[in-house]
Design a protein around this motif. Structure first.
Motif, mmCIF file in Angstrom:
data_model
loop_
_atom_site.group_PDB
_atom_site.id
_atom_site.type_symbol
_atom_site.label_atom_id
_atom_site.label_comp_id
_atom_site.label_asym_id
_atom_site.label_seq_id
_atom_site.Cartn_x
_atom_site.Cartn_y
_atom_site.Cartn_z
ATOM 1 N N TYR A 219 -30.068 21.490 0.249
ATOM 2 C CA TYR A 219 -30.488 20.442 -0.681
ATOM 3 C C TYR A 219 -29.382 19.399 -0.761
ATOM 4 O O TYR A 219 -28.218 19.741 -0.998
ATOM 5 N N SER B 255 -32.970 22.384 -6.022
ATOM 6 C CA SER B 255 -34.294 22.219 -6.600
ATOM 7 C C SER B 255 -35.317 22.563 -5.529
ATOM 8 O O SER B 255 -35.125 22.232 -4.362
ATOM 9 N N GLU C 223 -27.358 18.484 -10.657
ATOM 10 C CA GLU C 223 -28.359 19.379 -10.076
ATOM 11 C C GLU C 223 -27.894 19.777 -8.680
ATOM 12 O O GLU C 223 -27.638 18.917 -7.844
#
Length: 110
Positions: free
Chosen positions: A66, A83, A80
């Protein structure tokens, strides 16, 4: 030829602990600086072999990567790091049940 700048990527790797009772599975998410998604996956594959060798783990054949940032964007608290969307026709409790696999082996530091 100009090189692509490095960005932050996370990579999720999977293992099995064959020497532990019940042979539990492990998921890890590790950060890498790479110039592409393919390079991040290559780095993760190499790192996972090294990690597994330290504890006699079986490396499972899947890496999920990611892209976290572009170029020199900062990575810190609240960023983040992974995900994944799941297109499943399940009620929420059934979806979450896939992740509640029983007692977890956890490690705490003092």
């Amino acid at each position: 030829m100009k090189k692509e700048p490095k960005a932050w990527y996370s990579a999720r790797t999977f293992y099995r602990w064959p020497t532990w009772e019940n042979q539990p599975y492990e998921e890890r998410v590790v950060l890498f600086r790479a110039r592409s998604l393919d390079e991040a996956i290559e780095l993760a594959e190499r790192e996972s072999i090294e990690y597994a060798g330290q504890s006699d783990l079986e490396v499972l054949d899947m890496v999920q990567a990611y892209r976290i940032s572009d170029d020199d964007e900062e990575v810190g608290a609240g960023t983040e790091v992974f995900s994944q969307l799941h297109a499943l026709d399940l009620p929420a409790h059934e979806f979450l049940g896939r992740y509640d696999s029983g007692p977890a082996h956890t490690q705490t530091s003092e």
